[in-house]
Design a protein around this motif. Structure first.
Motif, short mmCIF file in Angstrom:
data_model
loop_
_atom_site.label_atom_id
_atom_site.label_comp_id
_atom_site.label_asym_id
_atom_site.label_seq_id
_atom_site.Cartn_x
_atom_site.Cartn_y
_atom_site.Cartn_z
N GLY A 38 -8.76 5.94 -56.75
CA GLY A 38 -8.16 5.33 -55.56
C GLY A 38 -7.31 4.13 -55.92
O GLY A 38 -7.03 3.86 -57.10
N ALA A 39 -6.95 3.37 -54.90
CA ALA A 39 -6.01 2.27 -55.07
C ALA A 39 -6.49 1.22 -56.07
O ALA A 39 -5.68 0.55 -56.71
N GLY A 40 -7.81 1.09 -56.23
CA GLY A 40 -8.34 0.08 -57.13
C GLY A 40 -7.90 0.24 -58.57
O GLY A 40 -7.76 -0.75 -59.29
N ILE A 41 -7.69 1.47 -59.01
CA ILE A 41 -7.29 1.68 -60.41
C ILE A 41 -5.82 1.28 -60.61
O ILE A 41 -5.45 0.74 -61.65
N SER A 42 -4.98 1.50 -59.61
CA SER A 42 -3.57 1.14 -59.74
C SER A 42 -3.32 -0.34 -59.44
O SER A 42 -2.31 -0.90 -59.87
N ALA A 43 -4.23 -0.96 -58.69
CA ALA A 43 -4.07 -2.38 -58.38
C ALA A 43 -3.99 -3.21 -59.65
O ALA A 43 -3.28 -4.22 -59.71
N GLU A 44 -4.71 -2.78 -60.69
CA GLU A 44 -4.69 -3.52 -61.94
C GLU A 44 -3.39 -3.33 -62.72
O GLU A 44 -3.15 -4.03 -63.70
N SER A 45 -2.57 -2.41 -62.27
CA SER A 45 -1.24 -2.25 -62.84
C SER A 45 -0.18 -2.92 -61.96
O SER A 45 1.02 -2.72 -62.15
N GLY A 46 -0.65 -3.68 -60.97
CA GLY A 46 0.26 -4.44 -60.13
C GLY A 46 0.65 -3.78 -58.83
O GLY A 46 1.50 -4.30 -58.10
N LEU A 47 0.05 -2.64 -58.51
CA LEU A 47 0.37 -1.95 -57.26
C LEU A 47 -0.70 -2.26 -56.23
O LEU A 47 -1.81 -1.76 -56.30
N ASP B 220 1.41 7.02 -56.97
CA ASP B 220 2.17 6.66 -58.16
C ASP B 220 1.98 7.73 -59.24
O ASP B 220 1.21 8.67 -59.06
N ALA B 221 2.66 7.53 -60.37
CA ALA B 221 2.57 8.50 -61.48
C ALA B 221 1.90 7.88 -62.70
O ALA B 221 2.19 8.28 -63.84
N LEU B 222 0.99 6.92 -62.50
CA LEU B 222 0.39 6.21 -63.62
C LEU B 222 -0.54 7.10 -64.44
O LEU B 222 -0.63 6.94 -65.67
N HIS B 223 -1.23 8.03 -63.81
CA HIS B 223 -2.06 8.96 -64.59
C HIS B 223 -1.20 9.80 -65.52
O HIS B 223 -1.52 9.99 -66.70
N GLU B 224 -0.09 10.30 -65.00
CA GLU B 224 0.81 11.11 -65.83
C GLU B 224 1.41 10.26 -66.95
O GLU B 224 1.54 10.73 -68.09
N GLN C 208 8.83 -0.37 -57.04
CA GLN C 208 7.68 -1.09 -57.59
C GLN C 208 6.87 -0.18 -58.51
O GLN C 208 6.47 -0.58 -59.62
N ALA C 209 6.64 1.04 -58.08
CA ALA C 209 5.85 1.98 -58.87
C ALA C 209 6.56 2.35 -60.17
O ALA C 209 5.93 2.56 -61.21
N ALA C 210 7.89 2.42 -60.13
CA ALA C 210 8.66 2.77 -61.31
C ALA C 210 8.53 1.71 -62.41
O ALA C 210 8.67 2.01 -63.59
N GLU C 211 8.25 0.47 -62.01
CA GLU C 211 8.11 -0.62 -62.97
C GLU C 211 6.68 -0.73 -63.52
O GLU C 211 6.45 -1.39 -64.54
N ALA C 212 5.71 -0.12 -62.84
CA ALA C 212 4.30 -0.27 -63.23
C ALA C 212 4.00 0.54 -64.48
O ALA C 212 4.64 1.55 -64.77
N ARG C 213 3.00 0.08 -65.20
CA ARG C 213 2.57 0.76 -66.42
C ARG C 213 1.07 1.07 -66.33
O ARG C 213 0.31 0.29 -65.75
N PRO C 214 0.63 2.18 -66.90
CA PRO C 214 -0.80 2.51 -66.85
C PRO C 214 -1.63 1.45 -67.55
O PRO C 214 -1.17 0.83 -68.52
N ASN C 215 -2.83 1.24 -67.05
CA ASN C 215 -3.73 0.26 -67.66
C ASN C 215 -4.82 0.99 -68.47
O ASN C 215 -4.80 2.21 -68.61
N ALA C 216 -5.77 0.22 -68.97
CA ALA C 216 -6.79 0.77 -69.86
C ALA C 216 -7.63 1.86 -69.19
O ALA C 216 -8.11 2.78 -69.86
#
Length: 230
Positions: free
Chosen positions: A9-18, A91-95, A59-67
């Motif tokens: 959910g959103a909590g995993i992407s929040a740490e990438s700034g989303l 977003d596409a952070l998993h991909e 915003q999502a295009a600038e984000a990077r996947p986290n640990a």
């Protein structure tokens, strides 16, 4: 432990700034959900909705996947059984982390949908109400995301995965939004061990057998290491 199903959910992407729509700051704080994330809002003011999603897309295009994203991709690559990732995130952070076959139950910011004919395609960075569908030509283009009041995508497939899961984990989810909030009880009914990984107990914490609390980027990597160590 053969089949693992993970809901993010959103909590995993929040740490990438989303930010999430429950955060006090960020893009969602400037808008009411009713004004930008419902079919009624789009019918009422498509330009406003497009401006909002154009900003989210940038915003999502600038984000990077986290640990946490990277650890889940590692789990998919190294676990001998099947690992299915279902995400509420658009977003596409998993991909970007290397995860294949992610099920986007709420759609994707990077995709566009024609409300007239149902055609889907890669969205341009800036969409507008004047855009014509490349398939039917009608000016009814919208972001390919599931808004409040709409049915999430691929639900039959998700429920089949939950029914076959040996382990179900929810990462960074609030437990407030259904049907995803009911996934743990669905998986448990089929005998899965259910783990919640979140900053704090979710609204459906009682549905889980185990809880691990803390930021996803801190908690998920050692959890994945434990699974891979057997």
């Amino acid at each position: 432990m053969e089949k693992i199903v993970i809901l993010t959910g959103a909590g995993i992407s929040a740490e990438s700034g989303l930010g999430t729509f429950r955060d006090a700051g960020g893009i969602w704080a400037e808008h009411r959900i009713e004004d930008v994330a419902t079919p009624e809002a789009f019918a009422r003011d498509p330009d406003r909705v497009h401006r909002f999603y154009n900003a989210r897309r940038a915003q999502a295009a600038e984000a990077r996947p986290n640990a946490a994203h990277l650890a889940l991709a590692r789990l998919q690559a190294a676990h001998p059984g099947e690992v299915v990732i279902v995400t509420q995130n658009v977003d596409a952070l998993h991909e970007a982390a290397g995860s294949p076959g992610v099920i986007h139950m709420h759609g994707q910011l990077a995709r566009a949908l024609c409300a007239a004919c149902g055609h889907r395609w890669d969205a341009s960075p800036e969409m507008s109400a004047a855009d014509a569908c490349p398939s039917c030509g009608v000016r009814a283009c919208r972001p390919d995301v599931v808004w409040f009041g709409e049915m999430p995508y691929r639900m039959e497939e998700i429920l089949d995965h939950l029914a076959g899961a040996d382990l179900f984990a929810a990462v960074g989810t609030s437990g407030h939004v259904y049907p995803a909030a009911g996934f743990a009880s669905e998986a448990a009914a089929s005998g899965a061990h259910c783990v919640e990984i979140n900053l704090e107990a979710s609204a459906v914490a009682a549905d889980f057998d185990e809880a691990r609390q803390g930021p996803a980027s801190v908690v998920v990597p050692p959890w994945v290491a434990e699974i891979l160590a057997g």
